[in-house]
Write a protein that holds these residues in place. Structure first.
Motif, short mmCIF file in Angstrom:
data_model
loop_
_atom_site.label_atom_id
_atom_site.label_comp_id
_atom_site.label_asym_id
_atom_site.label_seq_id
_atom_site.Cartn_x
_atom_site.Cartn_y
_atom_site.Cartn_z
N TYR A 1 -2.07 -11.67 15.40
CA TYR A 1 -1.05 -11.78 14.49
C TYR A 1 -0.83 -10.55 13.56
CZ TYR A 1 -0.59 -16.69 15.76
OH TYR A 1 -0.08 -17.94 16.73
N LEU A 2 -2.09 -10.23 13.17
CA LEU A 2 -2.18 -8.95 12.11
C LEU A 2 -1.66 -7.68 12.93
CD1 LEU A 2 -5.61 -9.71 10.21
CD2 LEU A 2 -3.29 -9.84 9.20
N SER A 3 -2.03 -7.76 14.26
CA SER A 3 -1.74 -6.72 14.83
C SER A 3 0.04 -6.60 15.41
CB SER A 3 -2.37 -6.78 16.48
OG SER A 3 -3.54 -6.60 16.45
N GLU A 4 0.41 -7.66 15.46
CA GLU A 4 2.06 -7.78 15.49
C GLU A 4 2.54 -7.37 14.15
OE1 GLU A 4 4.23 -8.71 18.27
OE2 GLU A 4 2.05 -8.54 19.02
N ALA A 5 2.06 -7.60 13.03
CA ALA A 5 2.43 -7.25 11.68
C ALA A 5 2.24 -5.70 11.57
CB ALA A 5 1.73 -7.93 10.58
N ALA A 6 1.21 -5.16 12.17
CA ALA A 6 0.89 -3.62 12.00
C ALA A 6 1.99 -2.73 12.99
CB ALA A 6 -0.45 -3.56 12.65
N LEU A 7 2.53 -3.62 14.01
CA LEU A 7 3.41 -3.02 14.86
C LEU A 7 4.66 -3.01 14.25
CD1 LEU A 7 2.15 -3.76 18.51
CD2 LEU A 7 1.88 -1.68 17.15
N CYS A 8 5.05 -3.83 13.35
CA CYS A 8 6.62 -4.07 12.81
C CYS A 8 7.16 -3.08 11.88
CB CYS A 8 6.88 -5.53 12.51
SG CYS A 8 6.77 -6.70 13.73
N GLY A 9 6.22 -2.15 11.59
CA GLY A 9 6.64 -1.35 10.31
C GLY A 9 6.92 -0.01 11.12
N ARG A 10 6.87 0.14 12.20
CA ARG A 10 6.95 1.49 13.16
C ARG A 10 8.31 2.17 12.39
NH1 ARG A 10 8.95 2.43 18.58
NH2 ARG A 10 7.97 4.53 19.33
N ASP A 11 9.40 1.21 12.52
CA ASP A 11 10.63 1.99 12.31
C ASP A 11 10.71 2.39 10.70
OD1 ASP A 11 11.49 1.46 14.74
OD2 ASP A 11 13.07 0.09 14.27
N ILE A 12 10.29 1.68 9.80
CA ILE A 12 10.15 2.19 8.53
C ILE A 12 9.50 3.78 8.54
CG2 ILE A 12 9.16 1.70 6.30
CD1 ILE A 12 8.88 -1.18 6.97
N LEU A 13 8.17 3.96 9.01
CA LEU A 13 7.83 5.20 9.15
C LEU A 13 8.76 6.27 9.52
CD1 LEU A 13 5.49 7.00 8.56
CD2 LEU A 13 4.79 6.78 10.90
N TRP A 14 9.26 5.89 10.79
CA TRP A 14 10.40 6.95 11.35
C TRP A 14 11.40 7.22 10.47
CZ3 TRP A 14 11.04 8.94 16.56
CH2 TRP A 14 9.95 8.58 17.44
N ASP A 15 11.97 6.27 9.67
CA ASP A 15 13.05 6.78 8.57
C ASP A 15 12.19 7.22 7.37
OD1 ASP A 15 16.10 6.06 8.40
OD2 ASP A 15 15.09 5.21 6.43
N GLN A 16 11.33 7.01 7.22
CA GLN A 16 10.64 7.77 5.93
C GLN A 16 10.60 9.11 6.18
OE1 GLN A 16 7.25 5.29 5.57
NE2 GLN A 16 7.80 4.60 3.56
N ASN A 17 10.20 9.47 7.59
CA ASN A 17 9.96 10.98 8.17
C ASN A 17 11.26 11.63 7.99
OD1 ASN A 17 7.10 10.70 8.11
ND2 ASN A 17 6.80 10.19 10.20
N GLY A 18 12.27 11.06 8.04
CA GLY A 18 13.40 11.67 8.06
C GLY A 18 14.84 10.93 8.62
N ARG A 19 15.83 11.20 7.93
CA ARG A 19 16.85 10.06 7.98
C ARG A 19 17.60 10.26 9.30
NH1 ARG A 19 22.08 12.84 5.76
NH2 ARG A 19 22.74 10.52 5.78
N TYR A 20 17.46 11.20 10.19
CA TYR A 20 18.05 10.96 11.51
C TYR A 20 17.28 10.60 12.48
CZ TYR A 20 21.59 13.59 9.09
OH TYR A 20 22.70 14.34 8.17
N ASN A 21 15.88 10.37 12.19
CA ASN A 21 14.85 10.27 12.95
C ASN A 21 15.37 8.96 14.08
OD1 ASN A 21 13.31 12.44 12.70
ND2 ASN A 21 11.77 11.35 11.31
N LEU A 22 15.57 7.98 13.60
CA LEU A 22 15.79 6.60 14.32
C LEU A 22 16.92 7.21 15.38
CD1 LEU A 22 15.27 3.76 11.61
CD2 LEU A 22 13.96 4.28 13.91
N ARG A 23 18.10 7.78 14.95
CA ARG A 23 19.16 7.90 15.68
C ARG A 23 18.74 8.87 16.90
NH1 ARG A 23 23.47 9.41 10.88
NH2 ARG A 23 21.45 8.82 9.60
N ILE A 24 17.90 9.76 16.49
CA ILE A 24 17.46 10.75 17.62
C ILE A 24 16.68 10.25 18.54
CG2 ILE A 24 15.98 12.76 17.81
CD1 ILE A 24 17.21 13.89 15.34
N ARG A 25 15.69 9.21 18.07
CA ARG A 25 14.86 8.59 18.97
C ARG A 25 15.73 7.86 20.01
NH1 ARG A 25 11.26 4.17 16.52
NH2 ARG A 25 12.98 2.64 17.34
N HIS A 26 16.88 6.94 19.47
CA HIS A 26 17.81 6.43 20.19
C HIS A 26 18.46 7.03 21.25
CE1 HIS A 26 20.56 3.02 21.35
NE2 HIS A 26 21.39 4.10 21.43
N LEU A 27 19.02 8.51 20.82
CA LEU A 27 19.55 9.42 21.48
C LEU A 27 18.52 9.91 22.74
CD1 LEU A 27 21.59 11.66 22.54
CD2 LEU A 27 20.66 13.04 20.70
#
Ligand code: ZN
Length: 647
Positions: free
Chosen positions: A36-62
């Motif tokens: 359960y803790l591992s699932e919680a550890a994986l659920c914040g991945r997108d937060i970091l991507w967005d923190q690292n740059g505002r276009y990162n999630l869109r670029i990843r999707h692209l």
């Protein structure tokens, strides 16, 4: 089946796998807790991507959409370069190098990407594509994630997404300076700014807090869901209190609550399982305030702990039989237990590039008043070491096949054992004579102390007592440690030093001290020899070498016990600091020719849940071997917790 530590290599990166030793020995409740803790550890991945740059999630999707749906020639140079670029973006959780922070540029053309997008259909990309092309291709746009260049506006020139549009460095600094000054309890400051994006609306600054219902709320809700499940299977009530507080913090975003959570977390040491989950390190913010999201889960390494305990309970025997003067020995000697942990899951800013030791919390007053937790992640260290097997390093630097075989066979067990002897017995052995100042050796003290602990380990790793305790397989094993220790101390540790520099760091000095002292007193049993222009360590008498280690241990213990500053100075200055420039140059050249990837990261294991006929979880087992791209795509699919745009 043999566990494969190395996975693929691309650009300047090498992917590794780590093994979660001892997971199968845990109770089902502990396994569930970790899961359960591992699932919680994986659920914040997108937060970091967005923190690292505002276009990162869109670029990843692209990029991922093109990767999955591209119907053209997948063997073309453009597509190959595209693959490398995507793998680098995955690795860095964004478009900037994870370590250097510079934007890396694609090795394929913009035309290639535009054509690919057209073929796939622009309706597959629910955002303005034109906005993204310059972000990907133009070196002038968002060139650095974190800019530290003195004299520039660090907030405006950093691509990290912690400050909204139009905010200057001075404005941000003033905003937080005021918060600090107005705070009623200056001795216990909050982590101001840690969990929010600072934004400007109609000239007014305000914080958009990362919490449920706030910015990143969707991801945080998912994290809370798993933390609650974890709470119900925690090992003890303290862990439950820790999780309750963390959930409360995620719900409110209140920084008082965060401190309360931190204090509870530091105090919980009874359980085997532990974790980090939340806004933690602030290296990604040029002002050092905003914390990137990270999560990881670990448990106590029982095997390593048991091994350490077998030494600790025999501490008195080792003390009594050591080659030092009886006046310098302890009459009652107790071993020390070091805490080694097994990483079970890495997430957020610890994935895929990870630290191997972690020391938290970061709040200075909490550390001062409540302490901190410091751990070594044993299975990551192991993975680094094992992955180095077969990378050409030993082939290049070990003298001959027979010695290489020896090292191949015994190196792993001996390395761990030497560390245990060093930590559990070495540092704890011996005593000062009455009246001797513990700081008498001053600046040479730490090198001498490390040498003392290392020598204790080197002397005893050859002892029959260790085979009797079941810690070494036979009387040959120690030779592998002796060889690699001297090779490292005399030659290969120099790869970590810039040309022209001397040895500075205490552990490196200690290894040089021991190795060079032994070489100078070896009388031929250890030599540096040259074959075809290359230098090698040659050991012709291992038993004699052990006696030398014993002699130096006795002398170093004398120096420590008597506080003999002059002798310490002379040993360190003579043997530990100077670098032979010609040998250094040779070692650097040989190392460079191996072309080893400078950065490494980890692929996580998968936790497979088994259910009984009623649908209840009956067991959890681990699966290894998932491919890097598969894992990244799976995470993007299963842990896509945020919208693509979070402005
Ligand atoms: Zn030490």
């Amino acid at each position: 089946m043999k566990f494969e530590y190395n996975s693929e290599r691309f650009a300047d990166l090498q992917m590794l796998r780590y093994q979660v030793h001892g997971f199968e020995l845990l109770s089902l409740q502990q396994k569930l807790y970790i899961y359960y803790l591992s699932e919680a550890a994986l659920c914040g991945r997108d937060i970091l991507w967005d923190q690292n740059g505002r276009y990162n999630l869109r670029i990843r999707h692209l990029l991922e959409t093109v990767y999955l749906q591209y119907a053209g020639d997948r063997t073309s140079d453009d597509f190959r370069a595209f693959e490398v670029y995507l793998k680098r973006v995955w690795f860095s959780n964004g478009i900037h190098h994870h370590y250097a922070c510079d934007k890396f540029l694609p090795g394929f053309s913009e035309t290639f990407l535009r054509n690919a997008v057209q073929e796939i259909g622009t309706d597959k990309f629910p955002f303005d594509l034109e906005e993204l092309f310059p972000v990907i291709f133009d070196p002038e746009v968002m060139p650095k994630r974190v800019n530290q260049a003195d004299g520039q506006d660090l907030v405006q020139t950093s691509a990290a997404n912690y400050y909204g549009e139009g905010i200057s460095q001075v404005e941000a600094e003033t905003f937080y300076q005021r918060q600090k000054e107005e705070y009623a309890d200056p001795a216990h400051p909050l982590m101001f700014g840690m969990n929010s994006r600072l934004v400007k609306k109609e000239g007014v600054l305000s914080e958009r807090v990362w919490k449920s219902g706030g910015l990143y709320g969707a991801a945080i809700e998912r994290i809370i869901h798993w933390l609650r499940l974890a709470r119900d299977v925690a090992e003890n009530v303290q862990q439950q209190a820790v999780l309750d507080k963390l959930v409360e913090f995620y719900q409110t975003g209140d920084l008082h609550t965060f401190d309360e959570y931190t204090i509870l977390w530091v105090g919980e040491t009874a359980g085997d399982v532990d974790f980090t989950n939340g806004f933690t390190e602030s290296y990604g913010d040029p002002l050092g305030l905003k914390a990137s999201w990270e999560g990881y889960v670990n448990f106590k390494d029982r095997e390593a702990t048991a091994r350490a305990e077998r030494l600790s309970v025999n501490a008195q025997w080792f003390e009594d039989h050591s080659p030092v003067d009886p006046r310098f020995k302890k009459s009652t000697c107790r071993g020390v237990s070091a805490k080694v942990i097994v990483a079970a899951m890495l997430g957020g800013d610890l994935y895929p590039s990870s630290a191997i030791g972690i020391n938290l919390p970061n709040s200075n007053w909490v550390r001062a008043e409540y302490g901190s937790k410091s751990v070594t992640i044993g299975n990551l260290t192991e993975a680094y070491k094992k992955a180095a097997h077969g990378n050409g390093f030993m082939e290049e630097f070990v003298i001959d096949d027979a010695t290489r075989d020896l090292v191949e066979r015994y190196d792993d067990v001996c390395d761990d054992l030497h560390t245990d002897l060093h930590e559990c017995l070495g540092h704890g052995s011996g005593q000062l004579l009455p009246g001797v100042d513990p700081d008498a050796l001053k600046a040479y003290g730490s090198t001498i102390e490390e040498a003392r602990a290392d020598l204790f380990g080197l002397y005893y790793i050859a002892d029959a007592k260790l085979t009797e305790l079941g810690l070494t397989p036979d009387g040959e094993a120690y030779k592998s440690q002796y060889y690699t220790y001297l090779m490292n101390g005399l030659m290969t540790q120099l790869v970590r030093i810039e040309p022209g520099r001397q040895i500075e760091e205490a552990h490196m000095r200690n290894r040089a001290l021991i190795a060079h002292w032994v070489l100078a007193h070896a009388d031929g049993c250890v030599q540096l020899v040259k074959h075809e222009g290359k230098t090698y360590v040659q050991i012709s008498d291992y038993a004699a070498l052990r006696q030398l280690f014993g002699r130096l241990l006795a002398e170093i213990q004398r120096i420590k016990s008597e506080g003999d500053y002059e002798a310490a100075r002379s040993l360190v200055e003579t043997y530990a600091i100077q670098v032979d420039a010609a040998l250094h140059h040779e070692v650097l050249e040989r190392y460079r020719a191996l072309n080893l990837a400078p950065y490494k990261g980890f692929i996580n294991p998968e936790y497979i849940v088994e259910r009984d006929d009623e649908g209840q979880i009956s067991d959890i087992h681990i699966r290894y071997g998932e491919a890097y791209d598969h894992q990244m795509l799976r995470y993007s699919r299963d842990y896509q917790t945020l919208p693509l745009i979070n402005d």
